[in-house]
Design a protein around this motif. Structure first.
Motif, PDB file in Angstrom:
ATOM      1  N   THR A 195     -67.432  48.149 -47.458  1.00 23.93           N
ATOM      2  CA  THR A 195     -67.159  47.238 -48.558  1.00 23.93           C
ATOM      3  C   THR A 195     -66.779  48.034 -49.804  1.00 23.93           C
ATOM      4  N   THR A 217     -63.990  49.246 -50.762  1.00 29.03           N
ATOM      5  CA  THR A 217     -63.205  50.425 -50.390  1.00 29.03           C
ATOM      6  C   THR A 217     -61.850  50.492 -51.097  1.00 29.03           C
ATOM      7  N   ASP A 218     -61.463  49.455 -51.837  1.00 32.26           N
ATOM      8  CA  ASP A 218     -60.189  49.456 -52.554  1.00 32.26           C
ATOM      9  C   ASP A 218     -60.316  50.364 -53.776  1.00 32.26           C
ATOM     10  N   PRO A 219     -59.549  51.458 -53.848  1.00 33.57           N
ATOM     11  CA  PRO A 219     -59.688  52.396 -54.975  1.00 33.57           C
ATOM     12  C   PRO A 219     -59.435  51.758 -56.336  1.00 33.57           C
ATOM     13  N   THR A 220     -58.623  50.700 -56.378  1.00 34.95           N
ATOM     14  CA  THR A 220     -58.321  50.089 -57.675  1.00 34.95           C
ATOM     15  C   THR A 220     -59.544  49.431 -58.294  1.00 34.95           C
ATOM     16  N   LEU A 221     -60.614  49.288 -57.516  1.00 35.42           N
ATOM     17  CA  LEU A 221     -61.826  48.680 -58.055  1.00 35.42           C
ATOM     18  C   LEU A 221     -62.560  49.629 -59.006  1.00 35.42           C
ATOM     19  N   ASP A 253     -60.954  53.143 -59.926  1.00 33.16           N
ATOM     20  CA  ASP A 253     -60.204  54.300 -60.429  1.00 33.16           C
ATOM     21  C   ASP A 253     -59.511  54.046 -61.767  1.00 33.16           C
TER      22      ASP A 253
END
Length: 231
Positions: free
Chosen positions: A197, A199-203, A205
């Protein structure tokens, strides 16, 4: 809770004294409390004494009582009430094995068996070489990585019998062991095999900063037509 007493007289040291560094620390700690409230430092002093000696002895209780102008029995009550205080000598490494339900269901019996085999058949007993002692404890707060144990201030998780035996052997040989999950299949408390869960880097970075647009609320649906008689 089981009855807790100080170790018998034959196990007690002749005296206790804080090291020079710890004595200065104790003086500063006591000074944090207003006059007449120095007894509030009793847990802190006992804990520092245990860090120095490994356990809380009769002379230590006497010394702390004198430093805080407390009756001996009042300090004794604190030392015997809180299970974080060891009331008997411990080895260089104190192995605390969690045997609460989550760890037990995941195999803590095998961890206990390894301690009995390689340290001593009885808990709270120092090994022949003086390097180890072990004890069962209640939940250490790493249920998701059960079974686990604590050595000193470090936690070791995802263990089993063979892993525990190897840890004891490494420490006995002077090798350092890295705290954390020990089975090589997990980082921290992530699921085995990696995170599933968030795992989206935009969350996290920062790439989405300033790109968020306020969306206008959708128009309300048209009012429903009233039912005709007989419908």
């Amino acid at each position: 809770m089981s009855l807790r007493r100080l170790a018998p007289p034959e196990m007690q040291p002749a005296s206790f004294a804080f090291s020079a560094e710890n004595a200065e620390w104790a003086k500063a700690t006591i000074a944090k409390y207003p006059p007449g409230r120095q007894a509030s430092a009793v847990i802190s002093l006992l804990w520092r004494g245990q860090e120095q000696e490994g356990w809380v002895s009769h002379p230590m209780v006497e010394s702390v009582a004198k430093m805080l102008s407390m009756p001996f029995i009042r300090v004794l009550e604190v030392a015997t009430f809180y299970t974080m205080f060891n009331l008997e000598p411990v080895g260089t490494w104190l192995v605390q094995v969690c045997t609460t339900t989550p760890c037990w269901l995941r195999g803590s019996d095998a961890v206990v068996a390894a301690c009995k085999k390689h340290i001593h058949p009885h808990e709270k007993t120092v090994s022949e070489d003086g390097k180890f002692s072990w004890m069962e404890v209640e939940c250490l707060g790493a249920c998701v990585n059960a079974p686990m144990l604590q050595i000193g201030s470090d936690f070791y998780e995802d263990i089993d019998g063979p892993i525990t035996e190897q840890m004891i052997a490494d420490l006995r040989a002077g090798k350092a062991i890295k705290p954390g999950p020990m089975n090589g299949r997990r980082v921290s408390s992530e699921p085995e095999g990696g995170a599933t869960t968030l795992t989206d880097p935009t969350l996290y970075d920062g790439s989405m900063i300033g790109k968020y647009q306020v969306q206008a609320p959708p128009p309300p649906p048209p009012p429903a037509e009233p039912k005709k008689p007989g419908a």
